[in-house]
Design an enzyme around this catalytic site. Sequence first.
Site, mmCIF file in Angstrom:
data_model
loop_
_atom_site.group_PDB
_atom_site.id
_atom_site.type_symbol
_atom_site.label_atom_id
_atom_site.label_comp_id
_atom_site.label_asym_id
_atom_site.label_seq_id
_atom_site.Cartn_x
_atom_site.Cartn_y
_atom_site.Cartn_z
ATOM 1 N N HIS A 135 0.809 -1.212 0.000
ATOM 2 C CA HIS A 135 0.000 0.000 0.000
ATOM 3 C C HIS A 135 0.853 1.278 0.000
ATOM 4 C CE1 HIS A 135 -3.423 2.544 0.393
ATOM 5 N NE2 HIS A 135 -3.210 2.867 1.654
ATOM 6 N N ARG A 191 -6.530 17.729 7.946
ATOM 7 C CA ARG A 191 -7.476 16.832 7.284
ATOM 8 C C ARG A 191 -8.765 16.597 8.050
ATOM 9 N NH1 ARG A 191 -3.497 12.262 4.825
ATOM 10 N NH2 ARG A 191 -2.744 13.590 3.138
#
Lengths: 670, 247
Positions: free
Chosen positions: A43, A301
Amino acid sequence: MKLIYTDSLVVGAGLAGLRVAIASKERGLDTVVLSLIPAKRSHSAAAQGGMQASLGNTVKGMGDDEDVHFQDTVKGSDWGCDQDVARMFAHCAPKAVRELANWGVPWTRITEGPRQVVVNAEKVTIEEAKDAHGLINARDFGGTKKWRTCYTADGTGHSLLYAVDNKAISMDIPVHERVEALALIHDGKRCHGVVARCLVTGEIRAYIGKSTTIATGGYGRIYEVSTNAIICEGIGQALALETGVAKLGNMEAVQFHPTAIVPVGILTTEGCRGDGGLLRDKDGHRFMPDYEPEKKELASRDVVSRRMTEHMRKGKGVDSPYGPHLWLDITLLGRKHVETNLREVKEICENFLGIDPAKEWIPVRPTQHYSMGGIRTDKTGQNPQLKGLFSVGEAACWDMHGFNRLGGNSLAETVVGGMIIGKYVADFCQENTLEIDTGLAELFIDKVRSEIDDLVEGKGTESPFVIRKEMERIMMDYVGIFRNGTELDKAVSELQGLLKRSRDIGLKCNKRHANPELVEALRVKRMIKVALTVACGAAVRTESRGAHAREDFPQRNDKDWLNRTLSSWPDENALSPELSYEQLDVMKMELPPGYRGYGINNAIAHPDTEKRELEITQILSELDEEADCHQKQNAIMPFEVPEALMAKNERLSDKLNESGRVQAVRGIAK
Amino acid sequence: MNQFETKGRTLTFNIFRYDPQEVGDKPKIVQYQIEETPGMTVFIALNMLREHQDTSLQFDFVCRAGICGSCAMVINGLPTLACRTLTNTYPKGEITLMPLPGFELIGDLSVNTGKFMRELAERLKLWLHPMSEDANVHRLETPMSPEEAAKLYELERCVECGVCVSACATKQMRETFVGAVGMMKLARFELDSRDSRSVEDFYHVIGNQDGVFGCMTLLGCQDNCPKDLPHMQQIAYLRRKMAMAQV
């Protein structure tokens, strides 16, 4: 019984795992890496935006250093992080970037002279210094004071993973591919390795090591919609949890990324907003300045994700068959920029949405993205409960992210954490002997074998796929961006029901070798336990901190909750984790809890905060007037990293200082 | 928006099935039917088939976003990445899936590209051979021209999916042929000013029929590469470099 032994055993072949393996091998240690898939498919490859390191080469990064990076990281964490770790990290990040350049990463470089960038929706011309030409460039990211995120176009993770894996291949480090770890071998005090299953032949093996490092990534896939690769299932965390001894830290701290495409949840990098992209609602209105006038699209975020959700709740979302979404507009960056610096984004838009992002807006919504929680470790990456068990990267709660991670700090953590913890792992292997207790290994092998027998030969009636879908839905509906007591309680009780059902899984395909249904069954039973640590931790934490936002407890409560949640699994028949708490000591902090810089300052102060602030003022006033930033820092909160990494980082500004030209460059920066 | 426009039609999947580890199993094509949903990709369809119709179906996906290169397979005759193949690109609604040729078959649509790529990397030494080993990580980095960095990145975008290998007639005829992926990677290091290897060094590895002089320029690699890498240009470049070095 097949038994494979080594010095340094690493589970997971992403950037963090490979970096630890390299550190072990460099020390002449026998090293073996286990991986579900070929290393280069990990990933880590999906990280587009870049990695933070305070090189301070670009004009917008001038004046940057470890101190500023440290402060951004601590604030970003909403004071939930371990400040020692954040210091170690900020100090070593520039070294890791430079090391990666030596290993072949073609970092995007600075071109001297004027160039046009988009800042706050306006085209601005900045001028890069002559001396910076050819040095490593950096872009802007949310929550950072300086442009600090080093990158290779928008394929940074890919570039890094390939360089690091190539390095590992050049060092002849074996990666056992298509092998899944299913249990940790331990005696309650020390970890001795893992029991693993070959996903092709079904063979069960014991891997014994002096050290066992879990680097299996995050647990995003317990959620229905996630930006994570489908292998990020939290099995590493589950293995630690199932020992009943090792504890997980801050599992409820789960981050949502603001801009994943709808409906599939594939990420478009934060670099889109960093480079000047805007968020728009159904009327085309740029709404972020209404909520966060100072930081706008580049607030951290968790903040942007919540503001987007709030705005959609007001009916300003664009309707779609998959529910409301908003728009990400990068058309103002121009085709050339999109096709060079945001090429992955362009490909994703073309392939999955059939749109051209240089001309059309991208449908986005916040989506599960990162897990700050993980296997609890000390500063050296070792689990405090099980000696010899290390963890690194997203799998770990080393704890530099606290309750919210800044963009560009995850990719950085993999290689910086791997660099630092790798040295401690190697130290551990050199200081300890290999203990091979074949009886103990046999015990754990038998356990895994009988679990598989039960699934393959048993009369269970539940489908692993159905149970998994249920779990994902519960997490998405009740343990999402905004949380509240009622929904969290519902999540806990529904997950407990699922856990019971998961003990009655039956398979349709009864192969013992390559069998995707068996793999799913073995995983889902473990994933539900991980999901329960998230839901239970969130239900008990009655405050809002970073990504953990409670509608019924909107304040950050330093008085009662300046701590880390620890979860352990009491016994096999238990239906929920046992929670305990580890206090963060304000009196040892370099940066006592303060205002994060978003929305209203609604934190309930810790009684020690003021005391510590006074103490710091006192410490600084007692220092020599000539003291530099390193001496000041050391007086307030000394930290250590392995000797080889202790040296100071050189910067362009040091060079310019020597030549007496720093003033001129700073002049450009303004 | 295109992805929302697809109507729910019935798709027919013809999927290659074979388990080489199952004694007596023979390769066959099995037909499945499934209702199409908006934005459906082959990734979504295969997962639905596995969940609802046949739990033993083997295939590989990791990122499901066209980034990791795990899921290359032959779709209606052409090798490509299954994760980013939208089912609505096939107007007849009939989709045939075969495993990539040229790699060890694990089962059904799953092939061992990882083993192939690791062996290739070891054979061709596909890593940076630095000019000097004593680079100091505490000091300012060595500058590199921005143009060179950009060029290197362009050549580095390979995801090792194996499509170029499976689409190469030379490779299918000669096992020992390096294939486009190996040459692309060598070209990337040849260009890198930090790499100490000379053209002669590369010549020893690929200056033969198994390397640049074995390529028949049939363009299968370049035509099918999901990352649009300029394979032929790089093979030609290496060939020219080597020919010149021999003069």
